[in-house]
Design a protein around this motif. Sequence first.
Motif, short mmCIF file in Angstrom:
data_model
loop_
_atom_site.label_atom_id
_atom_site.label_comp_id
_atom_site.label_asym_id
_atom_site.label_seq_id
_atom_site.Cartn_x
_atom_site.Cartn_y
_atom_site.Cartn_z
N ILE A 54 0.57 -0.75 0.20
CA ILE A 54 -0.44 0.27 0.06
C ILE A 54 0.91 1.16 0.00
O ILE A 54 0.84 2.28 -0.78
N GLN A 55 1.52 1.39 0.73
CA GLN A 55 2.52 2.61 1.12
C GLN A 55 4.42 2.00 1.46
O GLN A 55 4.65 1.88 1.98
N PRO A 56 4.77 3.32 1.39
CA PRO A 56 6.20 3.06 2.07
C PRO A 56 5.88 2.84 3.63
O PRO A 56 5.20 4.05 4.56
N LEU A 57 6.88 2.33 3.59
CA LEU A 57 6.86 1.29 5.53
C LEU A 57 8.26 1.71 5.87
O LEU A 57 9.32 1.73 6.11
N ALA A 58 8.66 2.01 7.19
CA ALA A 58 9.88 1.90 8.16
C ALA A 58 9.46 1.00 9.38
O ALA A 58 8.20 0.55 9.42
N GLU A 59 11.06 0.38 8.86
CA GLU A 59 10.30 -1.16 9.93
C GLU A 59 10.34 -1.00 11.29
O GLU A 59 11.94 0.13 12.04
N LEU A 60 10.40 -1.63 12.19
CA LEU A 60 10.60 -1.45 13.44
C LEU A 60 11.84 -3.38 14.07
O LEU A 60 10.25 -4.17 13.18
N ASP A 203 -1.83 10.11 -3.69
CA ASP A 203 -1.12 11.76 -4.48
C ASP A 203 0.18 11.45 -3.69
O ASP A 203 1.40 11.71 -4.48
N ARG A 204 0.78 10.98 -2.65
CA ARG A 204 1.39 10.36 -1.99
C ARG A 204 2.35 11.94 -1.61
O ARG A 204 3.67 12.13 -2.09
N GLN A 205 1.35 13.07 -0.42
CA GLN A 205 1.60 14.30 -0.59
C GLN A 205 2.64 14.56 1.01
O GLN A 205 2.33 12.85 1.25
N ASP A 206 3.17 15.77 0.73
CA ASP A 206 3.69 15.97 2.01
C ASP A 206 2.27 15.74 3.13
O ASP A 206 2.07 17.01 3.11
N PHE A 207 2.12 15.00 3.65
CA PHE A 207 1.60 15.28 4.82
C PHE A 207 1.69 16.19 5.46
O PHE A 207 0.97 17.17 6.07
N ASP A 208 2.70 16.99 6.12
CA ASP A 208 2.53 18.03 6.94
C ASP A 208 2.59 19.22 5.98
O ASP A 208 1.51 19.97 6.86
N LYS A 209 2.27 19.80 4.88
CA LYS A 209 2.19 20.25 4.68
C LYS A 209 0.49 20.07 4.30
O LYS A 209 -0.10 22.04 3.81
N TRP A 210 -0.10 19.42 3.84
CA TRP A 210 -1.08 19.66 3.85
C TRP A 210 -2.43 19.60 5.20
O TRP A 210 -2.88 20.70 4.46
N ASP A 269 4.52 8.74 4.90
CA ASP A 269 3.56 9.97 3.52
C ASP A 269 5.12 10.27 2.78
O ASP A 269 5.34 9.41 2.36
N GLY A 270 4.26 11.24 1.74
CA GLY A 270 5.69 11.02 0.21
C GLY A 270 6.45 11.59 0.74
O GLY A 270 7.62 11.84 -0.40
N SER A 271 6.78 12.56 2.15
CA SER A 271 7.34 12.74 2.67
C SER A 271 9.22 12.07 3.47
O SER A 271 10.10 12.07 4.13
N GLY A 272 8.19 11.21 3.61
CA GLY A 272 8.77 9.93 4.65
C GLY A 272 8.63 10.11 5.92
O GLY A 272 9.51 9.56 7.24
N HIS A 273 7.32 11.03 6.55
CA HIS A 273 7.26 11.24 7.75
C HIS A 273 6.10 9.88 7.96
O HIS A 273 5.19 9.46 7.29
N ALA A 274 6.35 9.52 8.99
CA ALA A 274 5.41 8.80 9.98
C ALA A 274 4.17 9.12 9.88
O ALA A 274 4.32 10.30 10.65
N MET A 275 2.72 8.20 9.47
CA MET A 275 1.21 9.12 9.39
C MET A 275 1.17 8.24 10.93
O MET A 275 0.63 6.51 11.09
#
Length: 407
Positions: A54-60, A203-210, A269-275
Amino acid sequence: MRFVKATGALLLICAIIAATLFTKPWDDLQSWRFFLTQPVVGWRADIFTNWAVIQPLAELRASTNPRVFERDINSPDAVSYTLDESTIPLSDYLDRANISGLMVIHDGIVKMEYYAQGLNAESRNHIWSASKSFTSTLVAMGVYDGRIKSLDDKVEKYAPQFTGTAYGETPIRHVLMMSSGIDFFHGKGTPNRVDMYWDIMHDRQDFDKWVAKLPRRVPSGTDFNYIATDTHVLAAVVRGAYGLPFPQIVQDRLWERGGFGGDASWGLDGSGHAMGHLSLSLRLEEFANLGQLYVEDLKLNGEQTVPAEWFSMVENPQGDFQEPSFDEEGNQREGYSVQFWIPHDYDQEFMAAGAFGQYLWIDRRQGTVVAQFSVGEPMLFAQGQDGIKPEEFAAVMRTLARKETFR
């Protein structure tokens, strides 16, 4: 006839173009699957346990000192609960609510462990908005660590990207309470979460900016409005306070110290920040472990990790507008605290809750935990979910949390 044929051909071409833009076959990910979780019931178990498509992931990574739970397993067939003076087998609930995983822990001992829908003990299931409760726990840790000086500080003090915005001027405390006063809605109005998820997931936008563009609706701290953007802002506060990516903070401050024994992942998100409001995928045991840590006062390796007053904040609504209530039709509506839900007639009971029936019920008075995975209906709460209403859900959870049930 020529006109009809030409119109049909044009509509077909438009449909093909629309389908292509929706599925983006050139993309490595299949974000379009996110939007099919509600209408395509049969896909849910597969989608929830394969979130990497679904989306890019950061692994724990699993803790180097994992907690090992003792087990004294009881069969669901031996348990019944009471509702409206009727006795109902737990198996009936498991079937009607489409439960894919259920774990019950009493005094640190696993009393029940159940899987269905193709899941097993190693399945990493997406828990949707139950992720929010992990995020708020990190906020509390940030306060105890001295990274966040006060919950009454404004967001922009730790997340300067929101300086001069409605969110930037909002106290962290009000954001925790889902009382930010921001002009955004979960399921009504414009913009709402449908607009948000298209921009962020597809569209994988930057959530912070949104989020920074959202205006104020009412003064903060004056009403309850459950919105995803509040929790994303909390995650931004945490990463700003520590100066690290949010998943790394989760890894260092919670996962490793808390003995979480399995790997997990958090969507970006699109900028690499965890949602922070969504996209944590983990095993059922790790989900239950968060509840067990709350039962144990979040003392990790014998050390206090959150302010003492945090537990009162979690267990109780922080304003009259957060209290459990009834809607105009007389249906129960759960209350809220600080990114946890509060049931009716609560007594040191609270829960993390996510769409499609992901629940973590915590009873600190009894020292018990119930963790649930489900592929049920998309409503956040149990009302309407295959006939499971809040009263029945609470009856099931309280039966499983009651120590007499397994004696």
